[in-house]
Write an enzyme that holds these catalytic residues in place. Sequence first.
Site, PDB file in Angstrom:
ATOM      1  N   TYR A  52      44.411  25.818  32.926  1.00  0.00           N
ATOM      2  CA  TYR A  52      44.291  25.427  34.263  1.00  0.00           C
ATOM      3  C   TYR A  52      45.351  24.389  34.689  1.00  0.00           C
ATOM      4  O   TYR A  52      45.318  23.174  34.465  1.00  0.00           O
ATOM      5  CB  TYR A  52      42.756  25.078  34.631  1.00  0.00           C
ATOM      6  CG  TYR A  52      41.736  25.892  34.315  1.00  0.00           C
ATOM      7  CD1 TYR A  52      42.141  27.268  34.266  1.00  0.00           C
ATOM      8  CD2 TYR A  52      40.421  25.759  34.344  1.00  0.00           C
ATOM      9  CE1 TYR A  52      40.939  28.237  33.845  1.00  0.00           C
ATOM     10  CE2 TYR A  52      39.499  26.584  34.133  1.00  0.00           C
ATOM     11  CZ  TYR A  52      39.740  27.772  34.036  1.00  0.00           C
ATOM     12  OH  TYR A  52      38.787  28.743  33.835  1.00  0.00           O
ATOM     13  N   SER A 218      34.030  33.831  38.300  1.00  0.00           N
ATOM     14  CA  SER A 218      34.272  34.387  39.619  1.00  0.00           C
ATOM     15  C   SER A 218      33.054  35.308  40.315  1.00  0.00           C
ATOM     16  O   SER A 218      33.049  36.321  40.394  1.00  0.00           O
ATOM     17  CB  SER A 218      35.241  35.491  39.313  1.00  0.00           C
ATOM     18  OG  SER A 218      36.329  34.706  39.107  1.00  0.00           O
ATOM     19  N   PRO A 219      31.838  34.481  40.598  1.00  0.00           N
ATOM     20  CA  PRO A 219      30.772  35.031  41.126  1.00  0.00           C
ATOM     21  C   PRO A 219      30.989  35.846  42.489  1.00  0.00           C
ATOM     22  O   PRO A 219      30.045  36.507  42.914  1.00  0.00           O
ATOM     23  CB  PRO A 219      29.792  34.236  41.063  1.00  0.00           C
ATOM     24  CG  PRO A 219      30.583  32.754  41.303  1.00  0.00           C
ATOM     25  CD  PRO A 219      31.691  33.139  40.511  1.00  0.00           C
ATOM     26  N   LEU A 220      32.171  35.579  43.183  1.00  0.00           N
ATOM     27  CA  LEU A 220      32.414  36.101  44.694  1.00  0.00           C
ATOM     28  C   LEU A 220      33.587  36.847  44.498  1.00  0.00           C
ATOM     29  O   LEU A 220      33.845  37.222  45.782  1.00  0.00           O
ATOM     30  CB  LEU A 220      32.251  34.802  45.520  1.00  0.00           C
ATOM     31  CG  LEU A 220      31.306  33.652  45.628  1.00  0.00           C
ATOM     32  CD1 LEU A 220      31.545  32.792  46.705  1.00  0.00           C
ATOM     33  CD2 LEU A 220      29.626  34.455  45.965  1.00  0.00           C
ATOM     34  N   GLY A 223      37.601  41.874  41.852  1.00  0.00           N
ATOM     35  CA  GLY A 223      38.375  42.211  40.846  1.00  0.00           C
ATOM     36  C   GLY A 223      38.594  40.743  40.179  1.00  0.00           C
ATOM     37  O   GLY A 223      37.625  39.752  40.080  1.00  0.00           O
ATOM     38  N   PHE A 229      34.657  38.819  48.284  1.00  0.00           N
ATOM     39  CA  PHE A 229      33.968  39.939  48.929  1.00  0.00           C
ATOM     40  C   PHE A 229      33.117  39.502  50.144  1.00  0.00           C
ATOM     41  O   PHE A 229      32.844  39.916  50.981  1.00  0.00           O
ATOM     42  CB  PHE A 229      33.007  40.939  48.489  1.00  0.00           C
ATOM     43  CG  PHE A 229      32.047  40.120  47.434  1.00  0.00           C
ATOM     44  CD1 PHE A 229      30.813  39.704  47.891  1.00  0.00           C
ATOM     45  CD2 PHE A 229      32.294  39.999  46.003  1.00  0.00           C
ATOM     46  CE1 PHE A 229      30.146  39.184  47.186  1.00  0.00           C
ATOM     47  CE2 PHE A 229      31.335  39.200  45.310  1.00  0.00           C
ATOM     48  CZ  PHE A 229      30.146  38.720  45.756  1.00  0.00           C
TER      49      PHE A 229
END
Length: 308
Positions: A52, A218-220, A223, A229
Site C-alpha cells: 500500500y 472491497s465490499p462495495l 470487480g 456499484f
Amino acid sequence: MKTINIVNGPQNVSQIIQGCMRMPALSKEDAAKVIRTSYECGINFFDHATVYGGGEAEVRFSEAFPLTGLSREDIYIQSKCGIHPERSEFDWTKEDILASVDGILERLKVDYLDTLLLHRPDLLFDPEEVAEAFDTLEQAGKVKWFGVSNLVPMQLELLKKYVKQPLIINQVQLSLEQSQLIDQALYMNNKTTEYSINRDGNVLDYCRLNDITIQAWSPLQIGMFGGSFIGNADYPELNKALEEVAEREGVSKAAVAIAWILRHPAKMQAIIGSMNPEHITDACDAAKVTLSHQDWYRLYLASGKFLP
C-alpha cells in the site's frame, strides 16, 4: 459496533475493519481524523500491507496515530507482506517475510503486529520456510497471530502441515456484485450458467470448518478496480433494493451492502477503505442493521443472480 471473537486469535474485534490503502494521499492531520473517526464509530481493527503506497500507508499511519490520543493497546494492527510490484513477483521466502516484518514495524513505529497475513500466494512458496519465519517472528514477539489472503483450501492445508501457529484469517474478495465466494453452492452442477464454476475450491466452507475468519475486501466494489456499484446506473435493480432497505433502516445504501456481508452466519469481517470521515460513519451504520433472511436473498437476487 458488532464485535466478534476470532477463534485462536484476538477477541472483541470490530466486525468492520478500516483499510489503510488510500492513506498515503492524506496529510497526517487528516489521517489522524480518519483513525479517530473510525475508532469513535467502534472500529478497533486497522489493515495495512507493504504494497500500500510502497509502505507509505504505514508511514502516514505512524505519523498520524500520536495525534489521535489513542494508545497502541486500544487497537489491533494487521499488515500483509509478500507482494513486490517493483520486481513483479510474490515472495514468501523466509528471508523476505522476516525483512518485510522488520520494515513494517519500523514504518508503523510499533514493537509488534497483532496479525500478519501472507499477501496472495507465492507460486514457489516452501511451507517449511514459511513455518521457520513464523516461529522466528512469534518467538521474537514481533507477531501475535498469523493468517493469509486469497488462498484456496489445498494451499491452506499445505501450510498447515508445517506451520505450528493457527492460521486464523483468510482475506478474500466479497461483495453483492463480486459474490463468487458463495455463488457456486447455489448453482452447482448447472451447465446453463457460469455461476456454477467453482472458482476457489469451496474456500468459504473450508474456512468455516477450520475456524478461519473470512475478511471481505472491497465490499462495495465492481470487480477489482471497477469503482463502486452504489449509485451506479449499470445496477438499477440492486440500487433500488438497497435504497428501499436503507430508507426502512435509516442508513445509507453502503451500510446495507456491508450489512449483507455481516448477515452471513460465517461471522466475517468487512474491510472498508474510505478516507472520508462522513463515508466511514455511514459505512459503520451497517453494524446497526440486521437483515432478515428475506432481505438477504432479495439483495442477492437484485445483484443479478437468480434461483435455479
